[in-house]
Scaffold this active site. Sequence first.
Site, mmCIF file in Angstrom:
data_model
loop_
_atom_site.group_PDB
_atom_site.id
_atom_site.type_symbol
_atom_site.label_atom_id
_atom_site.label_comp_id
_atom_site.label_asym_id
_atom_site.label_seq_id
_atom_site.Cartn_x
_atom_site.Cartn_y
_atom_site.Cartn_z
ATOM 1 N N GLU A 140 -38.496 63.699 -18.189
ATOM 2 C CA GLU A 140 -37.849 64.857 -18.839
ATOM 3 C C GLU A 140 -38.847 65.685 -19.643
ATOM 4 O OE1 GLU A 140 -34.265 64.035 -21.066
ATOM 5 O OE2 GLU A 140 -34.200 66.075 -21.885
ATOM 6 N N GLU A 184 -33.637 54.816 -21.831
ATOM 7 C CA GLU A 184 -34.746 55.660 -22.284
ATOM 8 C C GLU A 184 -35.899 54.812 -22.801
ATOM 9 O OE1 GLU A 184 -33.531 58.651 -25.106
ATOM 10 O OE2 GLU A 184 -31.926 59.382 -23.803
#
Length: 282
Positions: A183, A116
């Site tokens: 996302e 991430e």
Amino acid sequence: MKKKTIQDLMKMKETGEKITWITAYDAPFAAFTEQAGIEMILVGDSLGMVDLGYDSTIPVTMDDCISHCKSVRRGAPNTFVVGDMPFGSYQISVEKAVENAVRFLKEGEVDAIKLEGGKSVTKQIRAIREAGILVCGHIGLTPQSSGVLGGHKAQGRTVESARAVIEDALAVQEAGASFLLVEAVPPEVTAFIAKKLTIPVLSIGAGKECDGQLTIFADTIGLFQAFTPKFVKKYCDLAPVIVDAYKQYAKEIKEGVFPGEEHVYHVIGDIAPFEELFKEFE
Ligand code: KIV
């Protein structure tokens, strides 16, 4: 099914064929994924919430991830598997990030790792790629830093926030990532990123104008009951089916209905010698 390579995934971006991707954390569900012909599996750190019963992904360890990756690989030997680097496994130093990415490949038998972050993790992405490991970036809503983001909130909804998301996307590609997950970002912003980048761009809750979709399997089939994000489409609702089956099982035990005649192994031959045997122990 022949396992996809990164070259196949690049080709799919070029030809416009959408890439399918779903999470799995164990062999049975990995096998279902492969049987369905889904091209990629993510062993996400979401396993912390979906499988291990935590209320966030933060407690998930490298050992948890490796163990679940191994299980997934056994269930889906011919599927492209991505291992998700858990919180703390790549933030501390670039060396630690490479060491842990290597573990994912050597022990977890995955084909690529995901981590991430955008601009803040380009050093790690570059070093992992230079170690010969395929990297998937993950930008927009990044659950491991939800504290910093002020919760599980969609990103890129204002011009300023969209700028940050686009800059992250460009930085991740420039650092050597082979594909990118976006996302909870508006579809307009995702579409721009997917056109701009040469690597495949996949969405979870970021619209369909990109190269493919990821979902968390337990959301998709109605197994995760704590909450359902807006972007989830349930293709079936298994939780109530399972609870009903378990209730029926318990009821039939109580009532002496289960096991039935068809579920037992009878003695071979005449019962008389067995009765003699029982008498010996009385
Ligand atoms: O762990 C995971 O499943 C993920 C998704 C939330 C994208 O990273």
